[in-house]
Design an enzyme around this catalytic site. Structure first.
Site, PDB file in Angstrom:
ATOM      1  N   HIS A  34      -9.850 -10.504  34.176  1.00  0.00           N
ATOM      2  CA  HIS A  34     -10.386 -11.653  33.441  1.00  0.00           C
ATOM      3  C   HIS A  34      -9.300 -12.721  33.245  1.00  0.00           C
ATOM      4  CE1 HIS A  34     -12.851  -8.197  31.720  1.00  0.00           C
ATOM      5  NE2 HIS A  34     -13.799  -8.985  32.182  1.00  0.00           N
ATOM      6  N   GLY A 147     -15.074 -13.514  39.479  1.00  0.00           N
ATOM      7  CA  GLY A 147     -14.219 -12.628  40.268  1.00  0.00           C
ATOM      8  C   GLY A 147     -14.926 -12.119  41.517  1.00  0.00           C
ATOM      9  N   ASP A 150     -16.976  -8.607  41.728  1.00  0.00           N
ATOM     10  CA  ASP A 150     -18.435  -8.515  41.764  1.00  0.00           C
ATOM     11  C   ASP A 150     -18.919  -9.437  42.893  1.00  0.00           C
ATOM     12  OD1 ASP A 150     -19.076  -6.927  39.136  1.00  0.00           O
ATOM     13  OD2 ASP A 150     -17.519  -8.361  38.618  1.00  0.00           O
ATOM     14  N   ARG A 187     -14.868  -0.873  32.661  1.00  0.00           N
ATOM     15  CA  ARG A 187     -15.430   0.488  32.652  1.00  0.00           C
ATOM     16  C   ARG A 187     -14.389   1.549  32.985  1.00  0.00           C
ATOM     17  NH1 ARG A 187     -20.332  -2.461  34.404  1.00  0.00           N
ATOM     18  NH2 ARG A 187     -21.911  -2.004  32.834  1.00  0.00           N
TER      19      ARG A 187
HETATM   20  P1  AMP Z   1     -17.278  -8.812  33.233  1.00  0.00           P
HETATM   21  O1  AMP Z   1     -16.660  -8.985  31.886  1.00  0.00           O
HETATM   22  O2  AMP Z   1     -17.131  -7.436  33.796  1.00  0.00           O
HETATM   23  O3  AMP Z   1     -18.694  -9.337  33.299  1.00  0.00           O
HETATM   24  O4  AMP Z   1     -16.445  -9.724  34.219  1.00  0.00           O
HETATM   25  C1  AMP Z   1     -16.273 -11.096  33.960  1.00  0.00           C
HETATM   26  C2  AMP Z   1     -15.691 -11.759  35.179  1.00  0.00           C
HETATM   27  O5  AMP Z   1     -14.431 -11.174  35.496  1.00  0.00           O
HETATM   28  C3  AMP Z   1     -16.577 -11.593  36.430  1.00  0.00           C
HETATM   29  O6  AMP Z   1     -16.606 -12.810  37.147  1.00  0.00           O
HETATM   30  C4  AMP Z   1     -15.863 -10.509  37.185  1.00  0.00           C
HETATM   31  O7  AMP Z   1     -16.075 -10.563  38.580  1.00  0.00           O
HETATM   32  C5  AMP Z   1     -14.413 -10.800  36.849  1.00  0.00           C
HETATM   33  N1  AMP Z   1     -13.591  -9.603  37.069  1.00  0.00           N
HETATM   34  C6  AMP Z   1     -13.794  -8.364  36.552  1.00  0.00           C
HETATM   35  N2  AMP Z   1     -12.869  -7.506  37.025  1.00  0.00           N
HETATM   36  C7  AMP Z   1     -12.072  -8.211  37.873  1.00  0.00           C
HETATM   37  C8  AMP Z   1     -10.944  -7.889  38.686  1.00  0.00           C
HETATM   38  N3  AMP Z   1     -10.433  -6.666  38.744  1.00  0.00           N
HETATM   39  N4  AMP Z   1     -10.380  -8.880  39.424  1.00  0.00           N
HETATM   40  C9  AMP Z   1     -10.889 -10.133  39.401  1.00  0.00           C
HETATM   41  N5  AMP Z   1     -11.950 -10.504  38.656  1.00  0.00           N
HETATM   42  C10 AMP Z   1     -12.534  -9.559  37.894  1.00  0.00           C
END
Ligand code: AMP
Length: 290
Positions: A34, A147, A150, A187
Site C-alpha cells: 500500500h 497494485g 490484484d 491476509r
Molecule cells: P487492499 O487493501 O488489499 O484492497 O489493497 C489496496 C491496494 O493495494 C490495491 O490496489 C492492491 O492491489 C494494492 N496492493 C496490495 N498488496 C500489494 C502488493 N504486495 N504490492 C503492490 N500493491 C499491492
C-alpha cells in the site's frame, strides 16, 4: 493529515487542497505494498488521499469479512508518515445507505471480470467496482493508484473507468514482495509459521513459469502445468486456479508468440483457510495501455 468520516466532510476538505489529487484506495491493514502506491502518488500529486474502507460488498458469505484485520491507529500512523494528506474512512452506512446490502445502483462488470476471481468469488468484482466508482465520485482524483498484485482487478477497474467515461487516470503499480518472494498482502497475517514457509510456492511457481518461457516454451498449457506443478509439489498448498492469459482481456492463451507482450500468469491457492493470489508477466516486456 486529516481524517474524514463522511462524504460531506471529505468533499469540504477536498475543496481546500491543491490539485492534482491522487487517490490510493485500500481496505487498511497497511503494508509496504500500500505504501508503495502512496509514494508513487506523492511523487506525482500535490495532494494524496487514501481511502480506508473494508468493503462488505466484495466479500462472499463464507469469506473473511468479520476477521479482516482493522488496525486503524497503526494505519493512520503509517499513512501520515508516508505523506498522506487526507484519509477518507467512512463507515458502512455512509458508503451504503441503511437498508441496502450493497448499493442501489450496483456497477455490474463483464468481460475481464468473468473468469478466475470472478468465477471463484461470485459477486466479488461487482462489489469492488461499485465501491471504486462511488469512491471516484466522492474523491474526484486526477489519478487513482492500484497494485498489480490484484492484476485482474486492475484490468476490471480500467474497463469500468473507460466504459463509464470517468475522468481519472488509473495507475498500475508493481507488486511489492517479501525478500523470499511472497507478495505482501493483508491476509498474510493469517498464515501459521508453517504455512508462511509454504506460501513461497506461489512466487516460486511463477518464476518456474517464467524460466520455462525463457527456455523457449511457447505452449500456454505447458507453461501453466509447469507453474501448477510447483504448487502441487508443496505440502498444504491447494491451487484454486492457475492460468496463462492475455494481460488485458484475461482470456486464456493457447500460444505465446511475439504478439503477446506481457502474457500474464495468474495463481490463486489456498493454504488451509487462507486464500492467496499472485501473478507475473511471463513473456517479454510489460503490456502497454495506449
Ligand atoms: P487492499 O487493501 O488489499 O484492497 O489493497 C489496496 C491496494 O493495494 C490495491 O490496489 C492492491 O492491489 C494494492 N496492493 C496490495 N498488496 C500489494 C502488493 N504486495 N504490492 C503492490 N500493491 C499491492
Amino acid at each position: 493529515m486529516r481524517v474524514l468520516e463522511t462524504i460531506a466532510a471529505f468533499r469540504a476538505a477536498r475543496a481546500e487542497v491543491p490539485g492534482p489529487l491522487g487517490l490510493v484506495p485500500t481496505m487498511g491493514a497497511l503494508h509496504e505494498g500500500h505504501l508503495s502506491l502512496v509514494r508513487r502518488a506523492r511523487a506525482a500529486c500535490a495532494t494524496v488521499a487514501m481511502s480506508i474502507f473494508v468493503n462488505p460488498a466484495q466479500f462472499g458469505p463464507s469469506e473473511d469479512l468479520s476477521r479482516y484485520p482493522r488496525p486503524l491507529a497503526r494505519d493512520l500512523e503509517l499513512a501520515e508518515a508516508t505523506g498522506v494528506d487526507l484519509v477518507f474512512h467512512p463507515d458502512v452506512a455512509e458508503m451504503y445507505p441503511p437498508g441496502f446490502a450493497t448499493a442501489v445502483v450496483p456497477v455490474v462488470p463483464g468481460g475481464p471480470a468473468q473468469r478466475w476471481e470472478g468465477e471463484h468469488r461470485p459477486g466479488h468484482f461487482q462489489g469492488v467496482i461499485t465501491v471504486v466508482a462511488r469512491l471516484l465520485g466522492i474523491v474526484s482524483p486526477q489519478t487513482a493508484y492500484f497494485g498489480e498484485k490484484d492484476w485482474q482487478q486492475l484490468q476490471v477497474v480500467r474497463r469500468m473507468v473507460a466504459d463509464l467515461a470517468i475522468p481519472v487516470e488509473i495507475a498500475g503499480c508493481p507488486i511489492v514482495r517479501e525478500p523470499d518472494g511472497l507478495a505482501l498482502s493483508s491476509r498474510n497475517v493469517y498464515l501459521s509459521p508453517e504455512q508462511r514457509r509454504h506460501a513461497t510456492a506461489l512466487s516460486r511457481a511463477l518464476r518456474a513459469g517464467r524460466a520455462r518461457y525463457e527456455a523457449g516454451e511457447r505452449e500456454a498449457e505447458a507453461l501453466r502445468r509447469a507453474i501448477e506443478a510447483v504448487l502441487l509439489d508443496t505440502p498444504g498448498v491447494r491451487p484454486d486456479y492457475v492460468a496463462v492469459v492475455d494481460p488485458h482481456s484475461l482470456e486464456p492463451l493457447t500460444r505465446l508468440e511475439g504478439a503477446t507482450p506481457g502474457a500474464r500468469a495468474l495463481i490463486a491457492a489456498r493454504l488451509g483457510g487462507v486464500r492467496l493470489i499472485d501473478n507475473a508477466a511471463l513473456s517479454g516486456g510489460e503490456p502497454s495501455y495506449s
